[in-house]
Design a protein around this motif. Structure first.
Motif, short mmCIF file in Angstrom:
data_model
loop_
_atom_site.label_atom_id
_atom_site.label_comp_id
_atom_site.label_asym_id
_atom_site.label_seq_id
_atom_site.Cartn_x
_atom_site.Cartn_y
_atom_site.Cartn_z
N HIS A 1 5.87 -2.52 7.22
CA HIS A 1 5.21 -3.75 6.67
C HIS A 1 6.20 -5.43 7.26
CE1 HIS A 1 5.17 -7.18 3.69
NE2 HIS A 1 4.78 -6.97 3.53
N LYS B 1 1.21 -3.46 -6.83
CA LYS B 1 0.46 -2.36 -6.24
C LYS B 1 0.74 -1.72 -7.54
CE LYS B 1 1.75 -4.45 -2.21
NZ LYS B 1 2.57 -5.49 -2.39
N HIS C 1 4.70 -0.24 -2.70
CA HIS C 1 3.72 0.03 -2.95
C HIS C 1 3.67 1.06 -3.98
CE1 HIS C 1 -0.31 -0.74 -0.65
NE2 HIS C 1 0.63 -2.01 0.13
N SER D 1 -3.62 -2.54 -2.49
CA SER D 1 -2.17 -3.77 -2.93
C SER D 1 -2.65 -3.99 -4.16
CB SER D 1 -1.73 -4.44 -2.06
OG SER D 1 -2.86 -5.31 -1.51
N ARG E 1 -8.19 1.48 4.84
CA ARG E 1 -7.27 1.90 4.28
C ARG E 1 -7.54 1.69 2.75
NH1 ARG E 1 -1.73 -1.37 1.93
NH2 ARG E 1 -3.82 -3.37 1.50
N SER F 1 3.32 -0.31 3.82
CA SER F 1 2.04 -0.95 2.83
C SER F 1 0.65 0.42 3.11
CB SER F 1 1.87 -2.46 3.06
OG SER F 1 1.52 -2.20 4.52
N1 DSN Z 1 1.74 -6.38 2.06
C1 DSN Z 1 -0.12 -6.29 1.96
C2 DSN Z 1 -0.58 -5.01 1.83
O1 DSN Z 1 0.16 -4.13 1.06
O2 DSN Z 1 -1.50 -4.84 1.50
C3 DSN Z 1 -0.10 -6.94 0.37
O3 DSN Z 1 0.67 -6.94 -0.90
#
Ligand code: DSN
Length: 420
Positions: free
Chosen positions: A123, A227, A201, A32, A358, A173
């Motif tokens: 999310h 992002k 994203h 992110s 991730r 996310s």
């Molecule tokens: N939703 C969280 C992430 O994807 O890391 C913060 O933006």
């Protein structure tokens, strides 16, 4: 930018300086995050911070709005050109508040909503039990397929026909693959539901036409700007023409108060910058780097969730290395590679331990890293995974990571003078 703070509050200035040093020496791979152009920082702190304003151009609740009107009208125009949408509202403070604005616009208490499960890539703001929205609306989550680890569209369709939601949400996310927006839009239409895509994203990749846009298919499209889009800490929301009034009321007064004109100015700049070849070529490289990292990690014996990626995200199952996501995240952080532990689909571990991490390729691509350097990162990651408790080895790897990133400055010397 911080010349006055340097004198009036040296302690705080030192903390900001430490964060700059951390970012300079770290390989930032949180999906992110992005490394924003200096103009984004300049505008995020500009003179508009003095102005309080509610309402919309021509219909304000405070006087002295004519200049801010110019700003909002220009930013809206640029945003609509960038995404080819019918209507945009750039007042949301973040992606989450953009989502809440859509709920405020179209949902009544206890209405039914279908979204992707948080621990399968969704999310928090899409109705996770931990989020307060789950107290007001009746969320059911659709699942991803156990084998492909991608959305089970047939299952989604069957569930939608039984559950009859008022709203279906796509996006999340930690979902690394393309989503078939057209197919979900069709399902939503069949069950008479609204269709919302949270493209937070991928909004940079969408802007650069690197991945398909949800705009032609969704009734509402929400996003943050931090992002892949690489902008200020803020959000925005778009919709089809027929929902413009509803949406604007859902944003203000429905769910938000006075707008943040500073980040609005930064969004205005960003929407123009995102049309440039410089921006577009970075976006094109991001999935190339992500695919390369996925392949390299797979060759080292990691399991890549869903077998690959189409975006900036690589979701890695680390269990083959006999470690948890948390152990890997902590050890990588120690050597200066920042990722986040993340649950993988059907994860036996909870969100604080996890079986995966991730990894996001946006910041490193913006800094100029290409396949050769991504291979070196994969090699360091593999050695870290195999030595999570070997401090001596991790210290060696830390030097390797630092040496790698040294050649790709976070900002030029000229920019650094502006930043501090
Ligand atoms: N939703 C969280 C992430 O994807 O890391 C913060 O933006």
């Amino acid at each position: 930018m911080l010349n006055k703070t340097k004198v009036s509050d040296p302690l705080l200035y030192e903390i900001v300086g430490k964060e700059l040093e951390r970012q300079k020496h770290n390989i930032e791979m949180i999906a992110s995050e992005s490394t924003v152009p200096v103009e984004i920082m300049e505008l995020s702190g500009c003179i508009f911070t003095n102005k309080t304003l509610e309402g919309y151009p021509g219909k304000r609740f405070q006087a002295g709005s004519h200049v801010a009107d110019e700003l909002e009208i220009l930013a809206n125009k640029r945003g609509m050109e960038l995404y080819g949408c019918d209507h945009i509202n750039i007042q949301p403070y973040s992606g989450s508040t953009a989502n809440y604005a859509v709920y405020a616009a179209i949902l009544k208490k206890d209405d039914k909503v279908m979204s992707m499960k948080l621990d399968q890539g969704g999310h928090l703001s899409h109705g996770s039990k931990a989020n307060f929205m789950s107290r007001f609306f009746n969320f059911e989550h659709y699942a991803i397929d156990k084998d492909t680890e991608q959305i089970d569209y047939d299952g989604l369709e069957k569930q939608a026909k039984e559950f009859r939601p008022k709203l279906i949400i796509a996006g999340g996310s930690a979902y690394p693959r393309l989503i078939d927006f057209e197919r979900i839009a069709k399902i939503a239409k069949e069950v008479d539901a609204y269709f919302m895509v949270d493209m937070a994203h991928i909004s940079g990749l969408v802007a650069a036409e690197v991945v398909p846009s949800p705009v032609p298919y969704a009734d509402f499209v929400t996003s943050s700007t931090t992002k892949t889009l690489g902008g200020p800490r803020a959000g925005f929301v778009m919709c089809k023409k027929e929902y413009a009034d509803k949406l604007d009321k859902g944003v203000f007064p429905g769910s938000l108060g006075s707008m943040h004109l500073t980040t609005m100015a930064a969004k205005c700049w960003l929407f123009e910058y995102a049309k440039s070849e410089k921006f577009r070529s970075i976006m094109r490289q991001i999935p190339v780097n992500a695919k390369h990292l996925a392949k390299e990690l797979e060759n080292y014996g990691f399991r890549i969730v869903s077998g690959g990626t189409d975006t900036h995200i690589v979701l890695v199952d680390v269990r083959n290395k006999n470690i948890t996501g948390k152990e890997f995240d902590d050890a990588l952080d120690y050597v200066g590679i920042t990722v986040n532990k993340n649950q993988i689909p059907f994860d036996p571990e909870g969100p604080n331990v996890t079986s995966g991490v991730r990894i996001g390729l946006t910041s490193v691509t913006q800094r100029g890293l290409r396949e050769k350097e991504i291979s070196e990162i994969a090699s360091i990651m593999n050695e870290v995974a195999e030595n999570v408790n070997n401090k001596e080895k991790l210290d060696e790897l830390r030097e390797r990571a630092d040496k790698l990133i040294e050649d790709f400055p976070l900002y030029s010397d000229e920019d650094l003078k502006e930043i501090m």
